[in-house]
Scaffold this motif. Structure first.
Motif, PDB file in Angstrom:
ATOM      1  N   PRO A  28       0.970  -1.510  -0.060  1.00 48.87           N
ATOM      2  CA  PRO A  28      -0.219   0.175  -0.113  1.00 48.87           C
ATOM      3  C   PRO A  28       1.225   1.039   0.198  1.00 48.87           C
ATOM      4  CG  PRO A  28      -0.475  -1.377   1.838  1.00 48.87           C
ATOM      5  CD  PRO A  28       0.595  -2.506   1.218  1.00 48.87           C
ATOM      6  N   VAL A  29       0.559   1.971  -0.734  1.00 50.26           N
ATOM      7  CA  VAL A  29       0.530   3.466  -0.341  1.00 50.26           C
ATOM      8  C   VAL A  29       1.883   4.261   0.725  1.00 50.26           C
ATOM      9  CG1 VAL A  29       0.692   6.173  -1.366  1.00 50.26           C
ATOM     10  CG2 VAL A  29      -0.261   4.527  -2.908  1.00 50.26           C
ATOM     11  N   SER A  30       0.616   3.373   1.509  1.00 47.18           N
ATOM     12  CA  SER A  30       0.815   5.061   3.070  1.00 47.18           C
ATOM     13  C   SER A  30       2.124   3.668   3.958  1.00 47.18           C
ATOM     14  CB  SER A  30      -0.682   4.195   3.420  1.00 47.18           C
ATOM     15  OG  SER A  30      -0.831   3.208   4.072  1.00 47.18           O
ATOM     16  N   THR A  31       1.961   2.451   2.996  1.00 43.74           N
ATOM     17  CA  THR A  31       3.215   1.758   4.141  1.00 43.74           C
ATOM     18  C   THR A  31       4.510   1.953   3.013  1.00 43.74           C
ATOM     19  OG1 THR A  31       1.770  -0.397   3.737  1.00 43.74           O
ATOM     20  CG2 THR A  31       4.049  -0.545   4.602  1.00 43.74           C
ATOM     21  N   VAL A  32       4.779   2.400   1.918  1.00 38.37           N
ATOM     22  CA  VAL A  32       5.611   2.479   1.489  1.00 38.37           C
ATOM     23  C   VAL A  32       5.958   4.050   2.025  1.00 38.37           C
ATOM     24  CG1 VAL A  32       6.664   3.709  -0.912  1.00 38.37           C
ATOM     25  CG2 VAL A  32       5.220   1.697  -1.289  1.00 38.37           C
ATOM     26  N   LYS A  33       5.086   5.299   1.959  1.00 34.57           N
ATOM     27  CA  LYS A  33       5.616   6.226   3.177  1.00 34.57           C
ATOM     28  C   LYS A  33       6.149   5.858   4.050  1.00 34.57           C
ATOM     29  CE  LYS A  33       1.479   8.850   0.633  1.00 34.57           C
ATOM     30  NZ  LYS A  33       0.172  10.501   0.724  1.00 34.57           N
ATOM     31  N   SER A  34       5.352   5.101   4.738  1.00 37.70           N
ATOM     32  CA  SER A  34       6.051   4.692   6.066  1.00 37.70           C
ATOM     33  C   SER A  34       7.630   4.206   6.074  1.00 37.70           C
ATOM     34  CB  SER A  34       4.742   4.137   6.372  1.00 37.70           C
ATOM     35  OG  SER A  34       4.264   4.674   7.314  1.00 37.70           O
ATOM     36  N   ILE A  35       7.275   3.301   5.222  1.00 40.27           N
ATOM     37  CA  ILE A  35       9.036   2.948   4.894  1.00 40.27           C
ATOM     38  C   ILE A  35      10.122   3.785   4.548  1.00 40.27           C
ATOM     39  CG2 ILE A  35      10.618   1.434   3.074  1.00 40.27           C
ATOM     40  CD1 ILE A  35       7.716  -0.472   3.749  1.00 40.27           C
ATOM     41  N   ILE A  36       8.862   5.296   3.674  1.00 42.57           N
ATOM     42  CA  ILE A  36      10.435   5.857   4.079  1.00 42.57           C
ATOM     43  C   ILE A  36      10.859   6.919   4.457  1.00 42.57           C
ATOM     44  CG2 ILE A  36      10.857   8.316   1.869  1.00 42.57           C
ATOM     45  CD1 ILE A  36       9.154   6.323   0.254  1.00 42.57           C
ATOM     46  N   TYR A  37      10.087   7.493   5.475  1.00 40.01           N
ATOM     47  CA  TYR A  37       9.936   8.200   6.823  1.00 40.01           C
ATOM     48  C   TYR A  37      11.151   7.740   7.502  1.00 40.01           C
ATOM     49  CZ  TYR A  37       9.212  10.116  10.875  1.00 40.01           C
ATOM     50  OH  TYR A  37       9.428  10.930  11.799  1.00 40.01           O
ATOM     51  N   ARG A  38      10.602   6.012   7.627  1.00 42.76           N
ATOM     52  CA  ARG A  38      11.304   5.315   8.478  1.00 42.76           C
ATOM     53  C   ARG A  38      13.048   5.136   8.587  1.00 42.76           C
ATOM     54  NH1 ARG A  38       6.606   2.301   9.129  1.00 42.76           N
ATOM     55  NH2 ARG A  38       7.257   0.359   7.877  1.00 42.76           N
ATOM     56  N   GLY A  39      12.913   4.896   7.054  1.00 45.15           N
ATOM     57  CA  GLY A  39      14.304   4.535   6.759  1.00 45.15           C
ATOM     58  C   GLY A  39      15.212   5.706   6.270  1.00 45.15           C
ATOM     59  N   LEU A  40      14.649   6.983   6.357  1.00 44.07           N
ATOM     60  CA  LEU A  40      15.557   7.872   6.406  1.00 44.07           C
ATOM     61  C   LEU A  40      15.677   8.164   7.168  1.00 44.07           C
ATOM     62  CD1 LEU A  40      13.428  10.319   4.196  1.00 44.07           C
ATOM     63  CD2 LEU A  40      16.195   9.940   3.242  1.00 44.07           C
ATOM     64  N   GLU A  41      14.666   8.162   9.130  1.00 52.55           N
ATOM     65  CA  GLU A  41      15.391   8.170  10.211  1.00 52.55           C
ATOM     66  C   GLU A  41      16.553   7.065  10.147  1.00 52.55           C
ATOM     67  OE1 GLU A  41      14.255  10.890  12.493  1.00 52.55           O
ATOM     68  OE2 GLU A  41      13.440  11.326  10.521  1.00 52.55           O
ATOM     69  N   LYS A  42      16.064   6.306   9.951  1.00 51.71           N
ATOM     70  CA  LYS A  42      17.667   5.152  10.362  1.00 51.71           C
ATOM     71  C   LYS A  42      19.030   6.033   9.553  1.00 51.71           C
ATOM     72  CE  LYS A  42      14.292   0.699  11.143  1.00 51.71           C
ATOM     73  NZ  LYS A  42      14.045   0.106   9.907  1.00 51.71           N
ATOM     74  N   LEU A  43      18.691   6.336   8.524  1.00 50.46           N
ATOM     75  CA  LEU A  43      19.387   6.271   7.605  1.00 50.46           C
ATOM     76  C   LEU A  43      20.031   7.362   8.574  1.00 50.46           C
ATOM     77  CD1 LEU A  43      21.308   6.109   4.868  1.00 50.46           C
ATOM     78  CD2 LEU A  43      19.707   7.418   4.106  1.00 50.46           C
ATOM     79  N   LYS A  44      19.638   8.822   8.496  1.00 46.66           N
ATOM     80  CA  LYS A  44      19.903   9.660   9.771  1.00 46.66           C
ATOM     81  C   LYS A  44      20.421   9.529  10.849  1.00 46.66           C
ATOM     82  CE  LYS A  44      16.610  13.562   8.365  1.00 46.66           C
ATOM     83  NZ  LYS A  44      15.072  13.965   8.915  1.00 46.66           N
ATOM     84  N   LEU A  45      20.382   7.846  11.549  1.00 43.05           N
ATOM     85  CA  LEU A  45      20.444   7.571  12.699  1.00 43.05           C
ATOM     86  C   LEU A  45      22.307   7.314  12.880  1.00 43.05           C
ATOM     87  CD1 LEU A  45      17.903   6.137  14.440  1.00 43.05           C
ATOM     88  CD2 LEU A  45      18.995   8.663  15.809  1.00 43.05           C
ATOM     89  N   ASN A  46      22.483   6.167  11.258  1.00 38.31           N
ATOM     90  CA  ASN A  46      23.692   5.864  11.299  1.00 38.31           C
ATOM     91  C   ASN A  46      24.463   6.684  10.776  1.00 38.31           C
ATOM     92  OD1 ASN A  46      22.194   3.115  11.086  1.00 38.31           O
ATOM     93  ND2 ASN A  46      21.920   2.552   9.497  1.00 38.31           N
ATOM     94  N   LEU A  47      24.528   7.933   9.616  1.00 33.23           N
ATOM     95  CA  LEU A  47      25.277   8.523   9.143  1.00 33.23           C
ATOM     96  C   LEU A  47      25.860   9.473  10.870  1.00 33.23           C
ATOM     97  CD1 LEU A  47      23.420  10.191   6.318  1.00 33.23           C
ATOM     98  CD2 LEU A  47      25.659   9.080   6.493  1.00 33.23           C
ATOM     99  N   GLY A  48      25.164   9.603  11.489  1.00 31.73           N
ATOM    100  CA  GLY A  48      24.839  10.709  12.844  1.00 31.73           C
ATOM    101  C   GLY A  48      25.982   9.497  13.802  1.00 31.73           C
ATOM    102  N   GLU A  49      25.724   8.291  13.713  1.00 25.73           N
ATOM    103  CA  GLU A  49      26.694   7.282  14.405  1.00 25.73           C
ATOM    104  C   GLU A  49      28.362   7.296  13.768  1.00 25.73           C
ATOM    105  OE1 GLU A  49      24.408   3.588  14.938  1.00 25.73           O
ATOM    106  OE2 GLU A  49      23.581   4.503  16.084  1.00 25.73           O
ATOM    107  N   ARG A  50      28.564   7.618  12.693  1.00 22.58           N
ATOM    108  CA  ARG A  50      29.187   7.084  12.006  1.00 22.58           C
ATOM    109  C   ARG A  50      30.259   8.230  11.954  1.00 22.58           C
ATOM    110  NH1 ARG A  50      32.974   4.247   8.489  1.00 22.58           N
ATOM    111  NH2 ARG A  50      33.902   6.060   6.954  1.00 22.58           N
TER     112      ARG A  50
END
Length: 172
Positions: free
Chosen positions: A146-168
């Motif tokens: 579903p489109v709403s799930t894709v939006k959620s995955i994008i949001y959570r994925g970007l948040e995780k990506l920010k965390l991964n970059l911040g930890e680095r």
């Protein structure tokens, strides 16, 4: 002959039309595969498997206008299957310069290492959205999600990506 006519001929079993369609999309399939495995030989193997799977099932394609989406979905599935089979950890570090915003090689490596730490679903959705420039609806169709799930995955994925970059950055 236009694209839809070629697709319809390929669906009807015309191998030459299928070959022309693959020729049009081969670079796209390769780039997508390389993004997953960061290795030319592995990417070529994924392309080969993608073309094979598409060839043996093109007759099942019901709507010719969705050929490119259908082929991309096969490619994504082949890449994920390949990774599962090889049980590799993938870090993408090289992309074609013309396709993306210019950054130093080191910045790219950091970004792709952080991307490589994401789960498969997040990585796939973010790659399709930001590297392949796919719409959210297109991604939802590709992944049967579903489109709403894709939006959620994008949001959570970007948040995780920010965390991964911040930890680095904290480690350096």
């Amino acid at each position: 002959m236009d694209h839809l006519e070629l697709v319809n001929k390929a669906i009807d079993g015309d191998e030459d039309s299928f070959a022309l369609l693959i020729q049009e999309r081969r670079e796209h399939i390769y780039r997508m595969a390389f993004t997953y495995v960061n290795n030319q030989d592995d990417a070529l193997e994924i392309v080969q498997e993608t073309v094979y799977r598409a060839f043996i099932s093109v007759h099942k394609l019901k709507q010719a206008q969705y050929f490119n989406t259908w082929l991309t979905k096969i490619g994504v599935n082949c890449a994920i299957d390949y990774l599962r089979k090889k049980k590799k950890v993938v870090y993408v570090e090289q992309v074609q310069e013309a396709s993306y915003v210019q950054h130093s090689r080191e910045d790219k490596m950091v970004l792709y290492e952080a991307l490589g730490q994401l789960d498969e679903k997040s990585k796939t959705v973010l790659m399709l959205r930001y590297f392949e420039d796919r719409s959210i609806k297109d991604i939802a169709d590709l992944l049967d999600t579903p489109v709403s799930t894709v939006k959620s995955i994008i949001y959570r994925g970007l948040e995780k990506l920010k965390l991964n970059l911040g930890e680095r950055e904290l480690l350096e």
